[in-house]
Enzyme design. Structure first.
Site, PDB file in Angstrom:
ATOM      1  N   ASN A  14       0.828  -1.216   0.000  1.00 29.95           N
ATOM      2  CA  ASN A  14       0.000   0.000   0.000  1.00 29.95           C
ATOM      3  C   ASN A  14       0.854   1.254   0.000  1.00 29.95           C
ATOM      4  O   ASN A  14       0.526   2.231  -0.693  1.00 29.95           O
ATOM      5  CB  ASN A  14      -0.966  -0.017   1.185  1.00 29.95           C
ATOM      6  CG  ASN A  14      -2.209  -0.824   0.898  1.00 29.95           C
ATOM      7  OD1 ASN A  14      -3.068  -0.403   0.117  1.00 29.95           O
ATOM      8  ND2 ASN A  14      -2.295  -2.016   1.488  1.00 29.95           N
ATOM      9  N   HIS A 111      -8.256  -0.873   5.899  1.00 30.32           N
ATOM     10  CA  HIS A 111      -8.557  -2.152   6.550  1.00 30.32           C
ATOM     11  C   HIS A 111      -9.162  -3.101   5.515  1.00 30.32           C
ATOM     12  O   HIS A 111     -10.044  -2.702   4.752  1.00 30.32           O
ATOM     13  CB  HIS A 111      -9.529  -1.930   7.713  1.00 30.32           C
ATOM     14  CG  HIS A 111      -9.833  -3.189   8.441  1.00 30.32           C
ATOM     15  ND1 HIS A 111      -8.948  -3.758   9.338  1.00 30.32           N
ATOM     16  CD2 HIS A 111     -10.885  -4.032   8.378  1.00 30.32           C
ATOM     17  CE1 HIS A 111      -9.458  -4.887   9.805  1.00 30.32           C
ATOM     18  NE2 HIS A 111     -10.636  -5.078   9.242  1.00 30.32           N
TER      19      HIS A 111
HETATM   20  C1  GAR Z   1      -3.263  -4.673   3.869  1.00 25.09           C
HETATM   21  O1  GAR Z   1      -4.100  -5.612   3.241  1.00 25.09           O
HETATM   22  C2  GAR Z   1      -4.030  -3.873   4.897  1.00 25.09           C
HETATM   23  O2  GAR Z   1      -5.362  -3.677   4.550  1.00 25.09           O
HETATM   24  C3  GAR Z   1      -3.905  -4.739   6.108  1.00 25.09           C
HETATM   25  O3  GAR Z   1      -2.605  -5.236   6.081  1.00 25.09           O
HETATM   26  C4  GAR Z   1      -2.193  -5.354   4.714  1.00 25.09           C
HETATM   27  C5  GAR Z   1      -0.840  -4.677   4.582  1.00 25.09           C
HETATM   28  O4  GAR Z   1      -0.260  -4.942   3.339  1.00 25.09           O
HETATM   29  N1  GAR Z   1      -4.158  -3.990   7.292  1.00 25.09           N
HETATM   30  C6  GAR Z   1      -4.715  -4.497   8.384  1.00 25.09           C
HETATM   31  O5  GAR Z   1      -5.068  -5.658   8.479  1.00 25.09           O
HETATM   32  C7  GAR Z   1      -4.890  -3.508   9.507  1.00 25.09           C
HETATM   33  N2  GAR Z   1      -5.777  -4.025  10.511  1.00 25.09           N
HETATM   34  P1  GAR Z   1       0.941  -4.053   2.792  1.00 25.09           P
HETATM   35  O6  GAR Z   1       1.998  -3.998   3.896  1.00 25.09           O
HETATM   36  O7  GAR Z   1       1.421  -4.817   1.599  1.00 25.09           O
HETATM   37  O8  GAR Z   1       0.397  -2.697   2.456  1.00 25.09           O
END
Ligand code: GAR
Length: 207
Positions: A14, A111
Site C-alpha cells: 500500500n 482495513h
Molecule cells: C493490507 O491488506 C491492509 O489492509 C492490512 O494489512 C495489509 C498490509 O499490506 N491492514 C490491516 O489488516 C490492519 N488491521 P501491505 O503492507 O502490503 O500494504
C-alpha cells in the site's frame, strides 16, 4: 503538497501504491517518511530504495499498541520530518491518545474488510471462515477504537468458491492499491469533512 508520513509493519504494497501515485502526479502529497515497529519489515526497504527516509522504532514494552516511550519516539520522528498527516498502511498496532491528539482528524487507515464487519487481524480470513459472499476494503479516519473511525470510502470484492485466504487477500489488495491513493487525494485536497460518524465530500467515483 501534503506532507504525509506512512506507518507500516509489513510488506508495504500500500505504501508503494501511495508513492507511485504521488510520483505520477495523481496524489498531491509527498511521502516524507516511513516508520515501522519492525526493523525487518519490507516497507522500510521499499522506502530506502525510493529515497524516502525510513526508520524502525522500538515500540517496547507494548506488543499490540503504540503508547508511552514508543509513541514518544514516533511523535519525535514525525516532527523531525514535518509530517502533517499520517497514513497507516498495514500498521499492526492500535494507536493511542498521544498520536490521536497530535494529529486529530489527520490519521487514516486502510482495513481489508467492509467495516464494521470483521475488524481486527486477518480480516480476509475472518470473512472467508464466516462464509461471507462479499469482502472488500475500507479507508477510515482513525479514532481510539479498533477499526471503528468514520468511514471515508469502501469497495467490495466477491468471495469465490475456490478462494483461499491468500487468493482473497490478493483480490482485496488489488483494490486497496487503487482506493488508498484516491482517498488520500481527497484528504490532500481538503475536500473531506467529518460530521459525526459520517464523512462527506468523497465523490462517488469507482476507484
Ligand atoms: C493490507 O491488506 C491492509 O489492509 C492490512 O494489512 C495489509 C498490509 O499490506 N491492514 C490491516 O489488516 C490492519 N488491521 P501491505 O503492507 O502490503 O500494504
Amino acid at each position: 503538497m501534503l506532507r504525509l508520513a506512512v506507518l507500516g509493519s509489513g510488506s508495504g504494497t500500500n505504501f508503494q501504491s501511495i508513492l507511485d501515485a504521488a510520483r505520477a502526479g495523481a496524489l498531491d502529497a509527498e511521502p516524507v517518511c516511513v516508520l515501522s515497529d519492525r526493523a525487518d519489515a519490507f516497507i522500510l526497504e521499499r522506502a530506502r530504495r525510493a529515497g524516502v527516509p525510513a526508520h524502525a522504532f522500538d515500540a517496547a514494552p507494548y506488543r499490540t499498541k503504540l503508547e508511552g516511550a514508543g509513541e514518544a519516539r514516533v511523535l519525535a520522528l514525525l516532527k523531525d520530518h514535518g509530517a502533517e498527516a499520517i497514513a497507516l498502511a498495514g500498521f499492526m498496532r492500535i494507536v493511542k491518545r498521544g498520536l490521536l491528539e497530535a494529529y486529530r482528524g489527520r490519521i487514516v487507515n486502510i482495513h481489508p474488510s467492509l467495516l464494521p464487519a470483521f475488524p481486527g487481524l486477518e480480516a480476509w480470513r475472518q470473512a472467508l471462515d464466516y462464509g461471507a459472499k462479499v469482502a472488500g476494503c475500507t479507508v477510515h479516519f482513525v479514532d481510539e477504537g479498533t477499526d471503528t473511525g468514520p468511514i471515508i470510502a469502501q469497495r467490495a470484492v466477491p468471495i469465490l468458491d475456490g478462494d483461499t485466504p491468500d487468493s482473497l487477500h490478493a483480490r482485496i489488495q488489488a483494490v486497496e492499491h487503487r482506493l488508498y491513493p484516491q482517498t488520500l487525494q481527497w484528504m490532500a485536497r481538503g475536500q473531506l469533512r467529518i460530521e459525526g460518524r459520517r464523512v462527506l465530500g468523497a465523490p462517488e467515483t469507482p476507484a
